[in-house]
Design an enzyme around this catalytic site. Structure first.
Site, PDB file in Angstrom:
ATOM      1  CG  HIS A   1      13.272  21.920  17.115  1.00  0.00           C
ATOM      2  ND1 HIS A   1      12.308  22.329  18.017  1.00  0.00           N
ATOM      3  CD2 HIS A   1      12.715  22.068  15.877  1.00  0.00           C
ATOM      4  CE1 HIS A   1      11.228  22.719  17.351  1.00  0.00           C
ATOM      5  NE2 HIS A   1      11.449  22.562  16.059  1.00  0.00           N
TER       6      HIS A   1
ATOM      7  CG  ASP B   1      14.158  22.608  20.734  1.00  0.00           C
ATOM      8  OD1 ASP B   1      14.560  23.470  19.931  1.00  0.00           O
ATOM      9  OD2 ASP B   1      13.050  22.048  20.635  1.00  0.00           O
TER      10      ASP B   1
ATOM     11  N   GLY C   1       6.688  24.671  10.806  1.00  0.00           N
ATOM     12  CA  GLY C   1       6.870  25.887  10.025  1.00  0.00           C
ATOM     13  C   GLY C   1       6.515  27.106  10.878  1.00  0.00           C
TER      14      GLY C   1
ATOM     15  CB  SER D   1       8.299  22.744  15.478  1.00  0.00           C
ATOM     16  OG  SER D   1       8.999  23.938  15.317  1.00  0.00           O
ATOM     17  CD1 TRP D   2       3.016  25.512  11.996  1.00  0.00           C
ATOM     18  CD2 TRP D   2       2.698  27.209  13.410  1.00  0.00           C
ATOM     19  NE1 TRP D   2       1.781  26.050  11.725  1.00  0.00           N
ATOM     20  CE2 TRP D   2       1.558  27.094  12.581  1.00  0.00           C
ATOM     21  CE3 TRP D   2       2.718  28.204  14.381  1.00  0.00           C
ATOM     22  CZ2 TRP D   2       0.454  27.935  12.693  1.00  0.00           C
ATOM     23  CZ3 TRP D   2       1.620  29.051  14.503  1.00  0.00           C
ATOM     24  CH2 TRP D   2       0.514  28.916  13.662  1.00  0.00           C
TER      25      TRP D   2
END
Length: 317
Positions: free
Chosen positions: A297, A269, A46, A113-114
């Site tokens: 990704h 990605d 996120g 990711s986040w």
């Protein structure tokens, strides 16, 4: 590569609950797998994405005690979509409260990711609590990364999806898409918020894998999910992740270079381009860097999933 690894079988959780972390926030968590196993905490993406049962399956349930939690404002944590007292450093502190609450001395930290951003921030703040790091889709939350994905860079690959992303924003405001979205996502008009949230979220849902996934795009458009996801992401991004400097995570990587780690990155990605993972690799050559040649990704892409399962198996003890 003769045979790609896949997820472990489905499992439920042994225990779940809400932890009061202060500031009016209740953080939802799940404790899964072997209660006497090696502790590992899964850090979702996120920010604002939330956990799902599939994430438990990245770990051998016989070897690991698997801990998952919804970060402030998203998933089953409350209050929903709240931006109050919601920063990277609040989340780092929440992880420490959760670790102490569950009686864990040290744990493996897994994030994509986040989730890789928060995992790095946590490890660089509390390196003595981290046994290993498994990181995927590296996002260092630098200005150039935000400009690429939300300022038109990725639009050169996805011009059709970019048009949908731009649709709620008048042309006169498109010079700073994050600021334009922030105005709408934090406004009082619910219809405007949801329209903007869906467009923001579905841009990410449409561009995070090498091959299209209509089901993911549809799921990202669900109003409840999209509102938390878009509001919290935009809140973090307009504030530079609440970092002291643009390259803070790279500047402080020496604090964690002694920790065993695997870094997994898809060559194609578009959300978190490989340059960020490469910068991390150059700053942290001790980490095992795995560049997947045929992936974007998403964690679920076959080559990425294979490397993640291989990593958690390697570190299970």
């Amino acid at each position: 590569m003769s045979e790609l690894r896949n997820l472990y079988p489905e499992i439920g959780y042994r225990e779940s609950g809400h932890l009061d972390v202060g500031d009016g926030h209740q953080v939802y968590y799940e404790d899964c797998g072997n209660p006497d196993g090696k502790p590992a905490v899964f850090v979702h993406g996120g920010p604002g994405g939330g956990i799902a049962g599939v994430y438990r399956r990245l770990f051998d349930p016989g070897a690991y005690r698997i801990i998952l939690f919804d970060q402030r404002g998203c998933g089953s944590s409350t209050p929903h979509a709240s931006l109050e007292a919601n920063t990277t450093w609040h989340l780092v502190a929440d992880m420490e409260r959760l670790r102490e609450h569950l009686g864990v001395e040290h744990w493996q930290v897994f994030g994509g990711s986040w989730g890789s951003t928060l995992a790095l921030a946590y490890a660089e703040t509390h390196p003595e609590r981290v046994t290993e790091l498994v990181l995927r889709g590296i996002f260092l939350l630098r200005r150039k990364e935000l400009d690429w994905y939300y300022g038109g860079g990725a639009a050169t690959i996805f011009p059709d999806k970019w048009e949908n992303y731009c649709a709620p924003i008048p042309e006169s405001e498109r010079g700073d898409m994050i600021a334009a979205y922030y105005q709408r996502l934090t406004g009082d008009n619910r219809d405007t918020r949801i329209e903007a949230a869906r467009a923001w979220s579905q841009w990410e849902g449409a561009t995070t894998s090498l091959l299209p996934d209509p089901g993911r795009v549809s799921g990202y458009g669900a109003a409840r999910f999209a509102e938390a996801f878009a509001r919290i992401e935009c809140h973090y991004f307009i504030n530079g992740g609440f970092m002291e400097s643009d390259g803070w995570l790279l500047d402080n990587v020496d604090r964690i270079r002694h920790i065993p780690a695997v870094v997994v990155q898809g060559r194609y990605d578009m959300a978190t381009p490989v340059t960020s993972a490469w910068d991390l690799h150059r700053a942290w050559p001790e980490a095992d860097f795995r560049l997947v040649p045929d992936a974007g990704h998403a964690f679920s892409e076959p080559g990425i999933l294979h490397e993640l399962i291989e990593a958690t198996d390697r570190f299970r003890g």
